[in-house]
Design an enzyme around this catalytic site. Structure first.
Site, PDB file in Angstrom:
ATOM      1  N   GLY A 204       0.824  -1.209   0.000  1.00  0.00           N
ATOM      2  CA  GLY A 204       0.000   0.000   0.000  1.00  0.00           C
ATOM      3  C   GLY A 204       0.851   1.250   0.000  1.00  0.00           C
ATOM      4  N   ASN A 205       0.240   2.377   0.286  1.00  0.00           N
ATOM      5  CA  ASN A 205       0.968   3.638   0.365  1.00  0.00           C
ATOM      6  C   ASN A 205       0.344   4.518   1.441  1.00  0.00           C
ATOM      7  OD1 ASN A 205      -1.180   5.323  -0.951  1.00  0.00           O
ATOM      8  ND2 ASN A 205      -0.711   3.978  -2.683  1.00  0.00           N
TER       9      ASN A 205
END
Length: 400
Positions: A204-205
């Site tokens: 993810g980020n």
């Protein structure tokens, strides 16, 4: 929309409470200003509890002596609604008087103003009241005339305030008449995508989704029919918007592609993962006692912005984002040329951007010099992006 409701001292003030509740249900932010006479019918405590905001009723209390609350509220206001409006209050504002919190705040307000009068029929028909109404209309006030019905005096005549649902419907109609994106369909993506590694872990980020959601709210408030395609977000989702959850890049692309053909614009504010695991384990990958490393094979995700850029029509607008940690302008310019976007909103995310309430961006578009916007709140950035979108749609209409 940010609406300030002004309550003045008529018995119909109790109906204004329901007007406020219904405006909130229509997803508007509401603050209240009251005259001293209005408080004889409705308390400030009730309205503060209802709006979760302090009620402005006095310019000279200890709480506000070190600030200028009426000017702050006037600047905050996007629409002013005076309900009920007494003959006395209309006479004051028709002549530019400012001798209390309500009249002073209204005089400082540049936003559109709506008036819902309520009074005895003889006061309504008095030449002075009718003269004041003429002045107010000339000054740009919109008037919802009272209805014929049972008055406080016990007989039926013209002067009764319309029912709350009628008032709210009229207010909504006035709002939509002035909304510049009415009839337009806008897709906005927000948040970060999630690419699964196994049922527990993912790639993810740090995107919170704040910017995309702020843009969606700004487009909604400008009258557009908004579809928000969102991934992983850490803030509340907006109301009054078509919501589509799309956690992975592929699911987000499919959702956007399905909506795009019938839309006027797409604003890609989501932080879409460039890579995904080539193989997703069907159960949690447990570490082994002697294991020191884990090797993942990653494959490229579809580039949503570039793919949509290849299929967009000339009458559609495409706005992308470039979140960079270095060489901001160089990378953003390359993205603008490559992706087929009309605009790129570039920002330096190397520090204090993800999850923050403020941002500083540069706007890049074809055949124009980059525009360096000052640091401002993400909602202010969102409003300016919608302004840019509106101008572009107007220019395209002129060309056609």
């Amino acid at each position: 929309m940010r609406i300030t409701v002004y309550l003045t001292g008529g018995i119909a003030a109790y109906k204004a409470v329901e007007v406020i509740r219904q405006l909130q249900k229509q997803h508007h932010e509401v603050k209240v200003v009251m005259t001293k006479n209005a408080q004889k019918f409705v308390t400030t405590n009730l309205l503060a509890a209802l709006t979760k905001e302090p009620v402005l009723d006095d310019l000279w209390t200890k709480d506000v002596e070190s600030s200028v609350p009426h000017v702050a509220l006037a600047r905050w206001t996007e629409l002013a609604v005076i309900v009920p409006a007494t003959a006395n209050f209309m006479a004051k504002i028709a002549n530019g008087l400012a001798d209390d919190a309500a009249s002073t705040t209204l005089l400082a307000t540049n936003a559109p103003k709506l008036i819902v009068p309520a009074m005895n029929d003889q006061m309504w028909l008095n030449p002075a009241t009718q003269r004041n109404l003429t002045i107010l209309k000339k000054d740009g006030f919109k008037i919802m005339e009272p209805t014929i019905g049972l008055l406080a005096e016990g007989y039926a005549a013209k002067g009764r305030m319309p029912e709350p649902d009628q008032i709210v419907a009229w207010v909504e109609n006035q709002i939509h008449q002035d909304r510049p994106l009415k009839g337009k369909k806008i897709i906005i993506s927000a948040g970060g995508t999630i690419e699964s590694i196994d049922p527990v872990r993912f790639i993810g980020n740090r995107s919170s989704g704040k910017m995309g959601i702020a843009i969606a709210e700004a487009a909604r408030d400008a009258g557009a029919e908004v579809t928000l395609v969102y991934g992983n977000v850490s803030v509340a989702l907006p109301e009054g918007i078509n919501l589509i959850k799309a956690e992975s890049a592929q699911v987000m692309y499919e959702a956007i592609k399905k909506q795009f053909a019938s839309s006027d614009a797409l604003i890609m504010a989501a932080a879409v993962a460039d890579w995904r695991a080539e193989k997703v384990a069907n159960k949690k990958m447990k570490k082994q006692p002697d294991q020191q490393k884990l090797q993942l094979e990653l494959v490229r995700n579809i580039d949503i912005l570039q793919t949509i850029g290849q299929i967009k029509r000339a009458d559609q607008l495409l706005i992308g984002f470039a979140a960079e940690t270095n060489d901001l302008l160089e990378n953003a310019q390359a993205k603008l040329a490559k992706k087929g976007a009309d605009y790129i909103v570039a920002n330096d995310v190397s520090q204090d951007v993800f999850g923050a309430d403020q941002d500083q961006v540069v706007i890049l578009s074809k055949n124009k010099k980059p525009e360096f916007w000052p640091r401002m709140t993400k909602q202010e950035v969102a409003n300016k992006i919608i302004d840019e979108l509106l101008e572009s749609l107007k220019d395209d209409k002129k060309k056609n």
